[in-house]
Design an enzyme around this catalytic site. Structure first.
Site, PDB file in Angstrom:
ATOM      1  NE  ARG A  81      -2.932   6.334 -46.175  1.00 38.11           N
ATOM      2  CZ  ARG A  81      -3.884   5.959 -47.034  1.00 38.11           C
ATOM      3  NH1 ARG A  81      -5.148   5.973 -46.682  1.00 38.11           N
ATOM      4  NH2 ARG A  81      -3.580   5.571 -48.257  1.00 38.11           N
ATOM      5  CG  HIS A 131      -3.347  10.308 -48.945  1.00 32.97           C
ATOM      6  ND1 HIS A 131      -2.032  10.040 -48.644  1.00 32.97           N
ATOM      7  CD2 HIS A 131      -3.357  11.520 -49.550  1.00 32.97           C
ATOM      8  CE1 HIS A 131      -1.281  11.049 -49.067  1.00 32.97           C
ATOM      9  NE2 HIS A 131      -2.066  11.946 -49.612  1.00 32.97           N
ATOM     10  CE1 TYR A 166      -6.184   3.616 -50.962  1.00 35.79           C
ATOM     11  CE2 TYR A 166      -7.587   5.283 -51.954  1.00 35.79           C
ATOM     12  CZ  TYR A 166      -6.685   4.907 -50.976  1.00 35.79           C
ATOM     13  OH  TYR A 166      -6.298   5.802 -50.012  1.00 35.79           O
TER      14      TYR A 166
HETATM   15  C1  LIG Z   1       6.675  15.824 -55.165  1.00 36.05           C
HETATM   16  C2  LIG Z   1       5.217  15.475 -54.906  1.00 36.05           C
HETATM   17  N1  LIG Z   1       4.548  14.675 -55.764  1.00 36.05           N
HETATM   18  C3  LIG Z   1       3.261  14.354 -55.519  1.00 36.05           C
HETATM   19  C4  LIG Z   1       2.621  14.853 -54.415  1.00 36.05           C
HETATM   20  C5  LIG Z   1       1.166  14.479 -54.136  1.00 36.05           C
HETATM   21  N2  LIG Z   1       1.174  13.553 -52.974  1.00 36.05           N
HETATM   22  C6  LIG Z   1       0.928  13.983 -51.730  1.00 36.05           C
HETATM   23  S1  LIG Z   1       1.086  12.763 -50.597  1.00 36.05           S
HETATM   24  C7  LIG Z   1       1.417  11.628 -51.797  1.00 36.05           C
HETATM   25  C8  LIG Z   1       1.656  10.175 -51.453  1.00 36.05           C
HETATM   26  C9  LIG Z   1       2.731  10.029 -50.428  1.00 36.05           C
HETATM   27  O1  LIG Z   1       2.838   8.680 -50.067  1.00 36.05           O
HETATM   28  P1  LIG Z   1       3.841   8.223 -48.964  1.00 36.05           P
HETATM   29  O2  LIG Z   1       5.191   8.816 -49.197  1.00 36.05           O
HETATM   30  O3  LIG Z   1       3.754   6.741 -48.878  1.00 36.05           O
HETATM   31  O4  LIG Z   1       3.295   8.889 -47.616  1.00 36.05           O
HETATM   32  P2  LIG Z   1       1.876   8.690 -46.930  1.00 36.05           P
HETATM   33  O5  LIG Z   1       0.971   9.749 -47.489  1.00 36.05           O
HETATM   34  O6  LIG Z   1       1.409   7.304 -47.212  1.00 36.05           O
HETATM   35  O7  LIG Z   1       2.118   8.916 -45.478  1.00 36.05           O
HETATM   36  C10 LIG Z   1       1.448  12.212 -53.057  1.00 36.05           C
HETATM   37  C11 LIG Z   1       1.715  11.492 -54.321  1.00 36.05           C
HETATM   38  C12 LIG Z   1       3.339  15.705 -53.548  1.00 36.05           C
HETATM   39  N3  LIG Z   1       2.809  16.215 -52.442  1.00 36.05           N
HETATM   40  N4  LIG Z   1       4.638  15.991 -53.798  1.00 36.05           N
END
Ligand SMILES: Cc1ncc(C[n+]2csc(CCOP(=O)(O)OP(=O)(O)O)c2C)c(N)n1
Length: 361
Positions: free
Chosen positions: A258, A262, A271
């Protein structure tokens, strides 16, 4: 079979194009015709332009919090290109290029991130599910869709996306376990972009690859260079063919990065090392495809300029349409939960209405 040749337990990652867009494995080069390659490049450029515009709109207060896609275009586009029209695309929240390939109007995309529910109301027959922000929740839906297609003998495949962070969720394991047991026609693509907000990939699992997790569920897995459109395409095409033959699901780990934050609420500089970003910028999937197509005489300077201009025009049009779209009504928040609104909800709606009239928000 690619999944045998690139068995994740042997630590091999599938690549057709190297970092500089040169072919590393001529025997694997897919025979995509000039039209399809040009469409692919146009889709990647449109995704890049529309994505960068969304970030600008958020900064101007014209769009809500937004998760940038920059750098991950090939990881969603390659798989989408391997689908047939009637197959399903079940996305998370960072798959713009794949959605555009499948036919999602930019209007829907912008409306959704502008907070208008109409943005999840797609044109009939697209076979795309709405965005799923609760991490990993969409994977069981992908399994359900595939299982239904199997029971009805429709021959449709459901492609489900998630991130590396999503692999730490129970939903991920439940979905993949069911898919393995039921041998559903699923392809799961993990967009391993190395970070789940500020949590690095090394904190998600002690396993050397995410692809090898497929072994535990009894199906094939493969790690693919996620910034290599051709590799993502051939890996998914093989997985789709296997699913259609009734041989069950496949797990594809798209090894990518990415490049942006985020979301627009995040600041990755807090970070992440600058050096890491610089290294990944050199592996930009757009540049790699451009180099490949230029070497094949499918792209020159004037065509390149025309493609970027067409993308800017289409983006401006999408934004204009979204901003002139009727705004959601206050009632919409309450309207769709029950067929008939219960008394408590009615009271809540009335209270909100009168508070808003009094100028409170
Ligand atoms: C069940 C849940 N827990 C926490 C969150 C908060 N949250 C949103 S995106 C994210 C990280 C997701 O990481 P990843 O699956 O690697 O996808 P990326 O954002 O890197 O594309 C989190 C913890 C959420 N949306 N849903």
């Amino acid at each position: 079979m690619l999944t045998d040749d690139y068995d994740p337990l042997r630590g091999r990652m599938l690549q057709v194009l190297d970092q500089d867009g040169q072919i590393v494995e001529p025997s694997l080069e897919p025979k995509l015709d000039a039209d399809m390659l040009e469409r692919a490049y146009r889709t990647m450029v449109l995704s890049r332009v529309a994505d960068e515009k969304a970030v600008i709109l958020q900064r101007q207060g014209r769009l809500g919090a937004y998760p940038p896609n920059r750098g991950q275009e090939a990881a969603s586009l390659g798989p989408a290109m391997a689908l047939d029209r009637d197959d399903w695309l079940v996305w998370a929240f960072r798959e713009l290029a794949g959605l555009l390939w499948k036919g999602l109007p930019l209007l829907s995309f912008y409306l959704y991130w502008m907070g208008n529910e109409e943005g999840s109301h797609y044109p009939q027959g697209l076979n795309i599910t709405p965005a799923a922000v609760p991490v990993a929740s969409q994977l069981s839906i992908a399994v359900g869709i595939a299982y239904a297609s199997m029971c009805r003998r429709e021959g449709r495949v459901a492609l489900g996306f998630c991130g590396d962070g999503a692999t730490s969720e129970g939903d991920f394991h439940e979905a993949l376990n069911s898919a393995g047991v039921l041998r559903t026609p699923n392809v799961f693509v993990i967009q391993n972009n190395q970070w789940a907000i500020s949590v690095p990939r090394s904190r998600q699992t002690a396993a050397p690859t995410l692809a090898q997790k497929a072994c535990a569920y009894g199906f094939k897995g493969i790690q693919v260079d996620g910034n290599d459109l051709l590799a993502m395409y051939i890996a998914t095409r093989e997985a789709v063919e296997r699913a259609r033959r009734g041989e069950g699901p496949t797990l594809i780990e798209a090894y990518t990065y990415r490049l942006g934050n985020h979301t627009t609420s995040d600041d990755a500089r807090k970070y992440r090392q600058e050096q890491e970003l610089r290294e990944w910028e050199l592996r930009d999937p757009l540049v790699r495809l451009k180099t490949y197509m230029t070497a094949k005489d499918l792209l020159d300077e004037s065509k390149e300029q025309e493609i970027w201009k067409a993308a800017r025009d289409a983006t401006d049009k999408g934004v204009k349409e979204a901003e002139s779209f009727p705004k959601p009504a206050l009632e919409d928040i309450f309207r769709y939960t029950y067929e008939e609104m219960p008394a408590e909800l009615k009271a809540e709606l009335e209270r909100l209405r009168s508070e808003l009239q009094d100028g409170e928000r």
